[in-house]
Design a protein around this motif. Structure first.
Motif, PDB file in Angstrom:
ATOM      1  N   ILE A   1       0.909  -1.236   0.001  1.00 14.02           N
ATOM      2  CA  ILE A   1       0.112  -0.077   0.038  1.00 14.02           C
ATOM      3  C   ILE A   1       0.947   1.192  -0.158  1.00 14.02           C
ATOM      4  CG2 ILE A   1      -1.738   1.418   1.405  1.00 14.02           C
ATOM      5  CD1 ILE A   1      -2.912  -1.257   1.955  1.00 14.02           C
ATOM      6  N   PHE A   2       1.902   1.210   0.762  1.00 16.68           N
ATOM      7  CA  PHE A   2       2.561   2.475   1.107  1.00 16.68           C
ATOM      8  C   PHE A   2       3.572   2.699   0.048  1.00 16.68           C
ATOM      9  CE2 PHE A   2       0.738   2.308   5.143  1.00 16.68           C
ATOM     10  CZ  PHE A   2       0.181   3.526   5.430  1.00 16.68           C
ATOM     11  N   ALA A   3       4.081   1.679  -0.474  1.00 18.75           N
ATOM     12  CA  ALA A   3       5.195   1.575  -1.660  1.00 18.75           C
ATOM     13  C   ALA A   3       4.021   2.404  -3.016  1.00 18.75           C
ATOM     14  CB  ALA A   3       5.613   0.270  -1.988  1.00 18.75           C
ATOM     15  N   ALA A   4       3.036   1.606  -3.041  1.00 14.59           N
ATOM     16  CA  ALA A   4       2.103   2.132  -4.400  1.00 14.59           C
ATOM     17  C   ALA A   4       1.987   3.724  -3.951  1.00 14.59           C
ATOM     18  CB  ALA A   4       1.052   1.405  -4.337  1.00 14.59           C
ATOM     19  N   ILE A   5       1.643   4.214  -2.894  1.00  8.65           N
ATOM     20  CA  ILE A   5       1.215   5.632  -2.570  1.00  8.65           C
ATOM     21  C   ILE A   5       2.594   6.465  -2.992  1.00  8.65           C
ATOM     22  CG2 ILE A   5       0.692   7.182  -0.748  1.00  8.65           C
ATOM     23  CD1 ILE A   5      -1.178   5.084   0.443  1.00  8.65           C
ATOM     24  N   GLY A   6       3.824   5.963  -2.317  1.00  7.23           N
ATOM     25  CA  GLY A   6       4.826   6.653  -2.591  1.00  7.23           C
ATOM     26  C   GLY A   6       5.245   6.730  -3.889  1.00  7.23           C
ATOM     27  N   TYR A   7       5.372   5.791  -4.964  1.00  3.76           N
ATOM     28  CA  TYR A   7       5.461   5.708  -6.134  1.00  3.76           C
ATOM     29  C   TYR A   7       4.533   6.723  -6.960  1.00  3.76           C
ATOM     30  CZ  TYR A   7       6.123   4.289 -11.104  1.00  3.76           C
ATOM     31  OH  TYR A   7       6.616   4.296 -12.256  1.00  3.76           O
ATOM     32  N   VAL A   8       3.400   6.701  -6.444  1.00  2.00           N
ATOM     33  CA  VAL A   8       2.290   7.869  -7.250  1.00  2.00           C
ATOM     34  C   VAL A   8       2.891   9.134  -7.000  1.00  2.00           C
ATOM     35  CG1 VAL A   8      -0.026   8.802  -7.413  1.00  2.00           C
ATOM     36  CG2 VAL A   8       0.578   6.307  -7.233  1.00  2.00           C
ATOM     37  N   ILE A   9       3.100   9.467  -5.535  1.00  2.00           N
ATOM     38  CA  ILE A   9       3.506  10.919  -5.140  1.00  2.00           C
ATOM     39  C   ILE A   9       4.891  11.198  -5.938  1.00  2.00           C
ATOM     40  CG2 ILE A   9       4.379  12.221  -3.224  1.00  2.00           C
ATOM     41  CD1 ILE A   9       2.530  10.666  -1.570  1.00  2.00           C
TER      42      ILE A   9
END
Length: 257
Positions: free
Chosen positions: A49-57
């Motif tokens: 979840i947080f890797a995906a959020i970080g990648y989008v940001i």
């Protein structure tokens, strides 16, 4: 060294803080790995979840160098809160309770008020750092923004922007140091016991003050492991964030009675 931190007792009812050896963070990582293996699916769910959020940001900020660097450094600021669900998994696992992903979400809801206040504090810090980052770029960085692929080599390693690099590292390092001191064990403490945010933050500051050697090692490990996560385009973060989250829980249990 102890005296300034002992005076905190005049204003806050703080739990006792233990002193640990400088090599102790390596044990926290080992215990964090054990927790991660025992709760593999739930732990990796948070990592994904947080890797995906970080990648989008990071993808959104790719064309804005000042925002891109602020996003990377900002990840270190919000990391302690982002890992709250992992602390809950470790807490439940330690007690022999069910520690699924859904269980951890229920635990987050139970501590929602305290986490919300702490999140508001981190949001203010993050916004302030984003604005400061933009100001530093405007004051000290002259010229056309380089291609992001060569940004760190052109700006941080070329020697052409010494004033900018020094000011950026000093200001960013000072903010990161303060947030680290106030958050290293505060969120796990909020998850574990009935404590208010200010008391948890003061306990965290005291833990850092009493264990400067161990905390320096721990901070260095966090920077290296999160750096690996960014260097692998967030792929490594899927495993490294849960590892650090579980290890942080054991750091709290080790440091705070």
């Amino acid at each position: 060294m102890d005296k300034p931190f002992n005076t905190l007792d005049r204003h806050f009812h703080l739990p006792h803080v233990r002193q640990v050896d400088a090599s102790r963070p390596l044990m926290w990582l080992r215990m964090g790995w054990d927790d991660m293996r025992a709760n593999f699916g739930a732990s990796l769910a948070y990592g994904l979840i947080f890797a995906a959020i970080g990648y989008v940001i990071l993808a959104y900020a790719a064309d804005l160098p000042y925002l891109f660097t602020a996003a990377i450094s900002g990840f270190f600021l919000v990391g302690p809160l982002a890992a709250a669900g992992l602390y809950e998994i470790s807490r439940r696992h330690e007690r022999g309770e069910s520690a699924t992903f859904a269980d951890s979400l229920r635990g987050l809801r139970e501590h929602g008020d305290h986490l919300l206040y702490y999140g508001a504090f981190l949001a203010v810090v993050l916004l302030a750092w984003e604005r400061l980052s933009a100001i530093l770029f405007a004051l000290f960085y002259e010229g056309v923004a380089p291609d992001l692929g060569n940004f760190f080599a052109d700006v941080f390693l070329s020697g052409a922007y010494t004033h900018f690099v020094v000011s950026y590292l000093v200001v960013g390092g000072a903010i990161a140091g303060v947030v680290f001191a106030l958050s290293v064990v505060s969120v796990p403490m909020l998850m574990d016991r009935k404590s208010d945010m200010v008391t948890a933050m003061m306990t965290s500051a005291r833990a850092v003050g009493f264990n400067l050697g161990a905390m320096a090692v721990w901070a260095a490990l966090i920077v290296v492991l999160i750096g690996i996560g960014f260097a692998t385009m967030m792929i490594g973060m899927v495993a490294l964030l849960p590892l650090l989250g579980h290890a942080t829980w054991h750091a709290y249990k080790d440091l705070v009675e």
